[in-house]
Motif scaffolding. Structure first.
Motif, short mmCIF file in Angstrom:
data_model
loop_
_atom_site.label_atom_id
_atom_site.label_comp_id
_atom_site.label_asym_id
_atom_site.label_seq_id
_atom_site.Cartn_x
_atom_site.Cartn_y
_atom_site.Cartn_z
N MET A 32 0.85 -1.19 0.00
CA MET A 32 0.00 0.00 0.00
C MET A 32 0.89 1.24 0.00
N VAL A 33 0.57 2.19 -0.89
CA VAL A 33 1.27 3.46 -0.85
C VAL A 33 0.26 4.58 -0.62
N ASP A 34 0.71 5.66 0.01
CA ASP A 34 -0.06 6.88 0.16
C ASP A 34 -1.36 6.71 0.97
N HIS A 35 -1.50 5.64 1.72
CA HIS A 35 -2.67 5.48 2.58
C HIS A 35 -2.45 4.27 3.47
N ASN A 36 -3.25 4.19 4.52
CA ASN A 36 -3.25 2.98 5.33
C ASN A 36 -4.65 2.62 5.80
N GLU A 37 -5.56 3.59 5.84
CA GLU A 37 -6.88 3.32 6.42
C GLU A 37 -7.69 2.36 5.55
N PHE A 38 -8.26 1.35 6.21
CA PHE A 38 -9.03 0.34 5.49
C PHE A 38 -10.22 0.94 4.77
N SER A 39 -10.74 2.06 5.31
CA SER A 39 -11.89 2.70 4.67
C SER A 39 -11.51 3.34 3.34
N GLN A 40 -10.21 3.48 3.07
CA GLN A 40 -9.78 4.12 1.82
C GLN A 40 -9.15 3.13 0.85
N THR A 41 -9.16 1.84 1.22
CA THR A 41 -8.38 0.91 0.42
C THR A 41 -9.25 -0.11 -0.31
N VAL A 42 -8.61 -1.05 -0.91
CA VAL A 42 -9.27 -2.03 -1.76
C VAL A 42 -10.19 -2.96 -0.95
N ASP A 43 -11.27 -3.41 -1.56
CA ASP A 43 -12.14 -4.38 -0.90
C ASP A 43 -11.39 -5.71 -0.76
N ILE A 54 -9.27 -6.29 1.77
CA ILE A 54 -7.97 -6.07 2.41
C ILE A 54 -7.82 -6.91 3.69
N GLU A 55 -8.94 -7.17 4.37
CA GLU A 55 -8.88 -7.90 5.65
C GLU A 55 -8.26 -9.28 5.48
N ASN A 56 -8.41 -9.86 4.31
CA ASN A 56 -7.88 -11.21 4.09
C ASN A 56 -6.65 -11.24 3.19
N ALA A 57 -6.14 -10.06 2.87
CA ALA A 57 -4.90 -9.98 2.09
C ALA A 57 -3.71 -10.03 3.05
N LYS A 58 -2.53 -10.24 2.49
CA LYS A 58 -1.32 -10.16 3.31
C LYS A 58 -0.64 -8.82 3.00
N ILE A 59 -0.70 -7.90 3.95
CA ILE A 59 -0.09 -6.58 3.74
C ILE A 59 1.40 -6.70 4.01
N ASP A 60 2.17 -6.60 2.95
CA ASP A 60 3.61 -6.82 3.04
C ASP A 60 4.32 -5.52 3.43
N THR A 61 3.89 -4.43 2.81
CA THR A 61 4.60 -3.16 2.97
C THR A 61 3.61 -2.00 2.89
N VAL A 62 3.87 -0.97 3.69
CA VAL A 62 3.13 0.29 3.57
C VAL A 62 4.14 1.43 3.52
N ILE A 63 4.01 2.30 2.51
CA ILE A 63 4.81 3.52 2.47
C ILE A 63 3.81 4.67 2.46
N ASP A 64 3.87 5.53 3.47
CA ASP A 64 2.78 6.50 3.62
C ASP A 64 3.26 7.76 4.32
N HIS A 65 2.43 8.78 4.25
CA HIS A 65 2.76 10.02 4.95
C HIS A 65 1.53 10.57 5.68
N HIS A 66 0.58 9.67 6.00
CA HIS A 66 -0.61 10.07 6.74
C HIS A 66 -0.56 9.52 8.16
N ARG A 67 -1.48 10.01 8.97
CA ARG A 67 -1.67 9.41 10.29
C ARG A 67 -2.05 7.94 10.12
N ILE A 68 -1.89 7.16 11.17
CA ILE A 68 -2.31 5.76 11.13
C ILE A 68 -3.65 5.64 11.84
N ASN A 69 -4.60 5.02 11.18
CA ASN A 69 -5.94 4.92 11.73
C ASN A 69 -6.66 3.79 10.99
#
Lengths: 305, 305
Positions: free
Chosen positions: B73-84, B86-101
């Motif tokens: 995931m780049v440029d975001h982390n919030e599940f409400s803003q991401t792909v459907d 995501i709960e069952n995906a394996k999140i390998d990496t996040v590069i972001d500049h937002h708050r974590i929520n």
């Protein structure tokens, strides 16, 4: 303006304590203002051995933080494992090697995590990135943290980065990692002096998942039967903790650091989270080859949830 | 084994699209296996201008991910803003500049965030850290992302790191950042072609806090009055969205990129989250000097919550 403080998780282990001291050193040098190492609980015997050996000061004990306090978290991120008052603190930086859960901030922050064996491995990288010289004492503390978290590189959490960092830190700290490491780990296996209540809280982590609160505690030993002599009293204390904290599950993992196996006392309404994978007899689950809470026990519970 | 995919947030802006392409390039080179750039929505005109200029391919549109899919995931982390899914995906990496929520993982991951103006600024660092050469096209995409997110370094989100990265990328991409940047930003202010429904979804972010769901959308323009000519119809669409998504608040910020001001249409049950700070007249809050959703509007809402 309050000084910036840095701390690891509650029931601190060697990584949490050493990484707090190390990160305070690094940040003081990078920011040009004093950053204070703190701790959220008592120092265990393994950690005390490392602090004595490298003549490091014990971090300051704190219980809560004031509103607006600027904090740096190392070796954890979950609010259930951190200082009271975190909701109203300003989280400036997190350096961690755990999953992210139960964590949020109101503003962007510096967050650096990698799936490595030890927080100190990442701090070692940060010293290099920032071109800050690593003093022997600081090297010794990072080395102690890595040995503790990876059980001398034997835990499945160990990565190439941990191995590489440890090899370089060994030179900087001027110790033999095997000799020093085994002595340090053994210092942490002297469990006789602890009451059963202390034993189950020495290195215990509280988790929350799908509304279920559970705790997984771990102790290292050179003899599992030795610890199990106190099974009845330990179970009594676990039951008290389950009632007190309204837990669904308590797992008390006793890890043989020489043979790399664990046996766990498992109690609570949700023992199924363990028994789906390991048979439980007389509240005991035998877990061959299991030494890592993070890599082996916690994912198992989450998977069985 | 499915290929690793990388994507930015829904309603993608220039940073989300460009950083996905850039991160796919970097990871393909670092990992030695193809990593695929994806996107979660339509390309806006500003981004299209950048892709055309630097002859970059449009990332693949995806709507959901399968169980076990490895994702970056780049440029975001919030599940409400991401792909459907995501709960069952394996999140390998996040590069972001937002708050974590609204973010959690079952396992440790690589997470790298800094409070900088743009994700691409961090990617620029990662190229250097990994000693990977930056091709002109890739430099141009990072430059476009930084110009977009910082409004040509004028937004209060801009940091020294963004400035430094942009200055170096300007050379690598062989463009003048002012001339190119203004043309690119202006391309994104052509709002006439969008329906009101499209307008409020062009760059909209859904947030959740203390049980309240709210959306903050933002458009850039060279004339706020021009956009407000369609106020009645925009309000109609906002009300539909509020009903449909059960929102407590919708803020539609119209930002003048030349004069660095915003006016916002504010609707919902919780307009108090804005009106505690800015007077609202006829559903409009005038916000002098406000250009940043992340640094100015969102913290304001959280503070007033």
């Amino acid at each position: 303006m309050e000084k910036i403080i840095v701390f690891g998780h509650k029931n601190p282990d060697t990584d949490s304590i050493c990484s707090s001291i190390v990160m305070a050193d690094l940040q003081t040098k990078v920011r040009g203002q004093e950053v204070i190492a703190c701790r959220l609980g008592e120092i265990n015997e393994e950690t005390q051995y490392a602090l004595n050996y490298f003549k490091a000061e014990t971090p300051k004990l704190i219980e809560k933080v004031e509103e607006g306090q600027i904090v740096i978290m190392v070796d954890h991120n979950e609010f259930s494992q951190t200082v009271d008052g975190i909701e109203n603190a300003k989280i400036d930086t997190v350096i961690d090697h755990h999953r992210i859960n139960n964590f949020k901030t109101a503003e962007p922050l510096f967050y650096y995590a990698q799936p490595v064996g030890c927080t100190a491995t990442l701090l070692y990288e940060l010293y290099k990135l920032n071109n800050v010289k690593i003093e022997p004492k600081i090297a010794g503390l990072m080395l102690s943290a890595i040995i503790s978290d990876t059980l001398l590189l034997k835990s499945p959490t160990t990565t190439e980065k941990d191995k590489k960092a440890l090899a370089e830190l060994e030179k900087l700290a001027n110790v033999n990692k095997e000799t020093y490491g085994l002595e340090m780990l053994k210092a942490g296996t002297n469990l006789d002096k602890y009451t059963e209540k202390e034993l189950i809280n020495l290195d215990a982590k509280m988790m929350e998942s799908q509304g279920a609160k559970y705790m997984v505690a771990q102790v290292n030993t050179v003899s599992i039967p030795d610890v199990l002599k106190r099974k009845a009293q330990i179970e009594e204390e676990i039951k008290n903790t389950i009632n007190e904290k309204e837990l669904s599950l308590f797992v008390f993992a006793i890890t043989d650091i020489v043979n790399s196996n664990s046996e766990a006392i498992v109690l609570g309404d949700r023992t199924d989270l363990i028994s789906k994978t390991y048979e439980i007899n007389d509240n005991i689950a035998v877990m061959p080859g299991v030494v890592s809470r993070k890599k082996q026990i916690l994912p198992l519970i989450e998977k069985n949830m």
